[in-house]
Write a protein that holds these residues in place. Structure first.
Motif, PDB file in Angstrom:
ATOM      1  N   LEU A  88       0.870  -1.175   0.132  1.00 60.31           N
ATOM      2  CA  LEU A  88      -0.073   0.012   0.017  1.00 60.31           C
ATOM      3  C   LEU A  88       0.853   1.255  -0.055  1.00 60.31           C
ATOM      4  O   LEU A  88       0.504   2.175  -0.584  1.00 60.31           O
ATOM      5  CB  LEU A  88      -0.972   0.119   1.349  1.00 60.31           C
ATOM      6  CG  LEU A  88      -1.891  -1.118   1.293  1.00 60.31           C
ATOM      7  CD1 LEU A  88      -2.707  -0.969   2.558  1.00 60.31           C
ATOM      8  CD2 LEU A  88      -2.914  -1.055   0.014  1.00 60.31           C
ATOM      9  N   TYR A  89       1.891   1.054   0.685  1.00 58.51           N
ATOM     10  CA  TYR A  89       2.930   2.299   0.825  1.00 58.51           C
ATOM     11  C   TYR A  89       4.309   1.865   0.775  1.00 58.51           C
ATOM     12  O   TYR A  89       4.831   0.954   1.573  1.00 58.51           O
ATOM     13  CB  TYR A  89       2.356   3.118   2.016  1.00 58.51           C
ATOM     14  CG  TYR A  89       3.028   4.353   2.434  1.00 58.51           C
ATOM     15  CD1 TYR A  89       3.517   5.277   1.760  1.00 58.51           C
ATOM     16  CD2 TYR A  89       3.625   4.215   3.782  1.00 58.51           C
ATOM     17  CE1 TYR A  89       4.322   6.474   1.974  1.00 58.51           C
ATOM     18  CE2 TYR A  89       4.268   5.469   4.239  1.00 58.51           C
ATOM     19  CZ  TYR A  89       4.582   6.464   3.313  1.00 58.51           C
ATOM     20  OH  TYR A  89       5.410   7.494   3.623  1.00 58.51           O
ATOM     21  N   THR A 103       1.624  -3.071   4.007  1.00 57.47           N
ATOM     22  CA  THR A 103       0.730  -3.938   2.953  1.00 57.47           C
ATOM     23  C   THR A 103      -0.389  -3.965   3.435  1.00 57.47           C
ATOM     24  O   THR A 103      -1.014  -3.286   4.579  1.00 57.47           O
ATOM     25  CB  THR A 103       1.164  -5.343   3.405  1.00 57.47           C
ATOM     26  OG1 THR A 103       1.037  -5.795   4.729  1.00 57.47           O
ATOM     27  CG2 THR A 103       2.832  -5.473   3.345  1.00 57.47           C
ATOM     28  N   ASP A 104      -1.429  -4.791   2.583  1.00 59.29           N
ATOM     29  CA  ASP A 104      -2.976  -4.480   3.004  1.00 59.29           C
ATOM     30  C   ASP A 104      -3.478  -5.384   4.146  1.00 59.29           C
ATOM     31  O   ASP A 104      -4.572  -5.427   4.432  1.00 59.29           O
ATOM     32  CB  ASP A 104      -3.610  -4.840   1.550  1.00 59.29           C
ATOM     33  CG  ASP A 104      -3.065  -6.284   1.231  1.00 59.29           C
ATOM     34  OD1 ASP A 104      -2.212  -6.905   1.556  1.00 59.29           O
ATOM     35  OD2 ASP A 104      -3.744  -6.566  -0.104  1.00 59.29           O
ATOM     36  N   THR A 134      -8.984   0.319   3.139  1.00 65.76           N
ATOM     37  CA  THR A 134      -8.245   1.670   2.400  1.00 65.76           C
ATOM     38  C   THR A 134      -7.205   2.179   3.300  1.00 65.76           C
ATOM     39  O   THR A 134      -6.960   1.945   4.404  1.00 65.76           O
ATOM     40  CB  THR A 134      -9.451   2.683   2.157  1.00 65.76           C
ATOM     41  OG1 THR A 134      -8.934   3.724   0.975  1.00 65.76           O
ATOM     42  CG2 THR A 134      -9.963   3.439   3.676  1.00 65.76           C
ATOM     43  N   PHE A 135      -6.472   2.929   2.562  1.00 63.60           N
ATOM     44  CA  PHE A 135      -5.197   3.622   2.806  1.00 63.60           C
ATOM     45  C   PHE A 135      -5.191   4.984   2.535  1.00 63.60           C
ATOM     46  O   PHE A 135      -5.464   5.399   1.175  1.00 63.60           O
ATOM     47  CB  PHE A 135      -4.156   2.765   2.615  1.00 63.60           C
ATOM     48  CG  PHE A 135      -2.744   3.455   2.840  1.00 63.60           C
ATOM     49  CD1 PHE A 135      -1.962   3.024   4.045  1.00 63.60           C
ATOM     50  CD2 PHE A 135      -2.040   4.256   2.166  1.00 63.60           C
ATOM     51  CE1 PHE A 135      -0.822   3.523   4.625  1.00 63.60           C
ATOM     52  CE2 PHE A 135      -0.889   4.601   2.358  1.00 63.60           C
ATOM     53  CZ  PHE A 135      -0.313   4.458   3.760  1.00 63.60           C
TER      54      PHE A 135
END
Length: 754
Positions: A88-89, A103-104, A134-135
């Motif tokens: 995710l980032y 991570t998700d 969500t992120f």
């Protein structure tokens, strides 16, 4: 004595030892003098050439293109992605030693950027049957992000790094911080689909989309000074929905607007205030929006799409004082779809990766493509740029690669220096010089146009005053004045050149500028009264009886103009009050500002023109007077003998013959005015604006270098831009002097036959 003896002429022997020694000494002195002059001349030329190349040496690094290579100069730095799940980032800390991956699954991993070795792993504490939905990232520079969870809650986390020095060795310790506490924040009743987060000092705002409903949660943090506990005050409200489900939400740092990327390349703008509403729906691009990020500072929106278009947008105020999201510029991007986009944390830089693996680096202010490099043969899953913009971490599937980026000076381009640029917060493109500010989100403005304009403006007004006074004074002194008076006047005027310019600037800034503001009408009245008084006195003196006129020695009658000018000045200043009351409402500067719309600044170009003109007059006067005085007397005597009047001889014989010297005097005086520093620095408002108004200030290239060079960081873009300003000043002086020499040679050839 005999006749023979008396007519004998003594013979002179020039070959005696003494004469030979004398001739040898003279020859040695001549050779030494010639050698010294040659060495001195060559040294001056070498010094000028060395200055030129040194300036070029300091300026040249700014125009090198960016470069990227594997970290450490190795062939390739790749390793498996640590942890599991989808990324995710990705982030890299400032020293480019530690990478961070989210991570998700809620796993947060710190790892070595070169080897991939895991340093620390933390798992997001989630209840059973709760997952990450969500992120959202606050900003790259803040290192703060938020998880939106399936139970309608949010967790805000910040990754941080502490430096310790055990045994004198620096060791970085990564950690996770929970700014709003480890307990989740309840925002909605269902899974959070999209999330935007914002922070302004101790005020936090979170906007979540759940089941088609937008909800805003505002948190105010207050620290109890007695107990040290942090109290959180919550408030929430529902926001109007967009007409379509957004792909991504962004909130501006000032909490004024919520931006949403929608399908079909559209962007929706919601005004956040007492009555939130969707104020704009914009077709931003013809393709699908694939990248939707805020630039450093949160004032600009960067949009990348599936057709390779990359554009910048920000809010611009219109004539009705309303703000609209406005398209500012497009960047020269490849036609391939943009799959990854990140921004620099300390500059207005943008990095993109396309679907075919091409890396592009842009700078928004310079509107410049700094680098275009096909790094990979496929699209990337994620990428992260270090805070210093010198390291890049890229994920491809299950592999991470680490790169060194060399991009020292992306902020500069021809357009940034010499063309109008549309800066953030401005209503239209403008020429602006503003090299620093108090915050880290500042957009540097390096336009050299205001400085070049100010240099020419100051020189123009100085020459406007100095040229007629110096040349006319030189003509009278060299051609009409009696020698006895000339021997006193010429040294006195040349002595003025020895007066330090810092003293002139001090007097101009602290005495002349306030005096002119208080007596502006009187200055203009004097400009009318003094010429009239001189003409009237000349007419009266010419018609006086010879008995009175002959009381003054011939040629000394010009000295009578001194008390006339003093009395006329006193009269003009005395008339200023009634004139100002009658015509300008009692205060001319205020009248100019309010009635005519001409701004008046106390330290303005008029003050500079007088002060700098006073400094330039001796130079022009001395060279012009020597040139006129050096005209052979037989030319003027021959002209007079052929029946020409004194004025005809002056205008048709003397001045054309002396014109090369007069022109040289003007060019040297202009060079002095262009390069003047202290007078301009102390006698103007020192504001880099482009306004021909004589009542406004300016900033020159030389003054700007003197002011900002001590404060600039060595090797920075600001530092090298100041050297570029010096280089421009050097080239301008070289061009003017070269042109002047060509014109002088032409005049010498044209009038040399007289």
């Amino acid at each position: 004595m005999s006749i023979e003896q008396s007519n004998t002429v003594p013979e002179l022997d020039f070959n005696t030892p003494a004469q030979r020694r004398l001739r040898q000494a003279r020859m040695l002195k001549d050779k030494l003098a010639a050698s010294s002059i040659a060495i001195g001349g060559i040294s001056v030329i070498l010094a000028v050439v060395m200055i030129f190349f040194y300036l070029l040496y300091e300026v040249a690094p700014m125009f090198r293109s960016a470069d990227i290579e594997p970290w450490g100069g190795q062939e390739e730095v790749t390793y498996p992605v640590p942890g599991s799940g989808s990324t995710l980032y990705l982030a890299v800390e400032e020293q480019a030693e530690i990478g961070f991956r989210v991570t998700d699954t809620g796993e947060m991993i710190f790892f070595d950027t070169v080897t991939g070795q895991v340093r620390k792993t933390e798992q997001l504490a989630l209840p059973e049957d709760v997952s990450v939905t969500t992120f959202s990232l606050l900003s790259e520079a803040s290192q703060t992000f938020a998880f939106g969870l399936s139970d309608g809650t949010i967790k805000v986390i910040k990754h941080n790094y502490k430096a310790t020095y055990p045994n004198g060795q620096r060791v970085l310790i990564p950690e996770l911080v929970y700014p709003l506490g480890e307990a989740p924040l309840q925002v909605a009743n269902g899974p959070i689909q999209k999330l935007a987060i914002n922070r302004d000092s101790d005020e936090w705002a979170l906007i979540a989309l759940s089941a088609g409903q937008l909800t805003e949660l505002t948190l105010s943090l207050t620290e109890n000074f007695l107990t040290g506990e942090v109290e959180i005050e919550e408030s929430r409200r529902d926001l109007p929905a967009f007409n379509q489900a957004p792909n991504k939400l962004l909130m501006t740092p000032d909490h004024r607007w919520l931006l949403a990327s929608l399908p079909l390349g559209r962007v929706a703008v919601m005004t956040l205030g007492n009555q939130p509403e969707v104020s704009e729906l914009i077709e931003a691009t013809k393709g699908e929006i694939t990248s939707f990020e805020l630039l450093l500072g949160g004032n600009s929106l960067i949009i990348g799409d599936s057709k390779g278009r990359l554009s910048q947008w920000f809010f611009v105020r219109d004539e009705d004082n309303e703000y609209h999201l406005t398209h500012i510029r497009d960047f020269e991007h490849t036609p391939d779809a943009i799959t990854n986009l990140t921004t620099e944390q300390r500059r207005k830089g943008i990095l993109t990766l396309t679907e075919n693996g091409t890396l592009n680096i842009f700078n928004s202010t310079a509107n410049r493509n700094v680098l275009r490099e096909p790094l990979f043969d496929r699209q990337a899953d994620a990428m992260a740029l270090a805070p210093r913009a010198d390291a890049l971490l890229v994920q491809h599937g299950s592999q991470l690669s680490f790169w060194h980026v060399d991009n020292e000076h992306p902020e500069i381009s021809w357009s940034a220096y010499w063309e109008k640029v549309w800066y953030e917060g401005y209503e239209e493109p403008e020429f602006i010089w503003q090299s620093s500010a108090s915050n880290n989100d500042f957009e540097p403005k390096y336009s050299l146009m205001p400085l070049a304009f100010g240099t020419l403006k100051a020189a123009f007004y100085a020459m406007l005053l100095a040229t007629p006074l110096a040349i006319c004074g030189a003509i009278y002194t060299a051609y009409f004045m009696v020698p006895s008076m000339r021997r006193k006047v010429k040294p006195f005027i040349e002595l003025m050149e020895a007066l330090p310019t810092v003293i002139l600037g001090f007097l101009a800034g602290l005495w002349l500028a306030p005096f002119m503001e208080a007596n502006l009408a009187g200055i203009f009245v004097c400009l009318l009264v003094i010429p009239i008084a001189i003409v009237l006195f000349g007419f009266t003196w010419n018609n006086m009886p010879n008995k009175i006129r002959f009381m003054i020695p011939e040629g000394w009658d010009a000295a009578l103009l001194v008390p006339v000018v003093i009395l006329a000045t006193w009269l003009g200043l005395g008339l200023a009050v009634p004139v100002e009351d009658a015509l300008f409402g009692g205060h001319m500067p205020t009248w100019l500002s309010n009635e005519v719309g001409i701004p008046y600044d106390q330290r303005n170009a008029m003050v500079v023109g007088i002060a700098m003109g006073f400094a330039v007059i001796p130079t022009i006067f001395s060279i012009t007077e020597d040139a006129i005085f050096a005209v052979p007397k037989h030319l003027s005597y021959g002209s007079l003998a052929l029946g020409a009047t004194t004025w005809q001889t002056l205008t048709r014989v003397v001045l054309p013959t002396a014109s090369p010297g007069i022109f040289s005097a003007l060019m040297i005086g202009m060079g002095r005015a262009v390069g003047e520093t202290m007078i301009v620095l102390m006698a103007t408002g020192n504001t880099p604006i482009m306004d021909i108004n004589i009542f406004e200030g300016m900033r020159t290239l030389a003054a700007n270098i003197a002011v900002e060079m001590p404060e600039s960081e060595v090797g920075s873009t600001h530092y090298r831009t100041l050297f570029l300003a010096a280089f421009v000043l050097f080239l301008f002086t070289f061009f003017v002097n070269t042109l002047a020499e060509f014109i002088r040679q032409h005049l010498r050839k044209k009038y040399g036959s007289l």
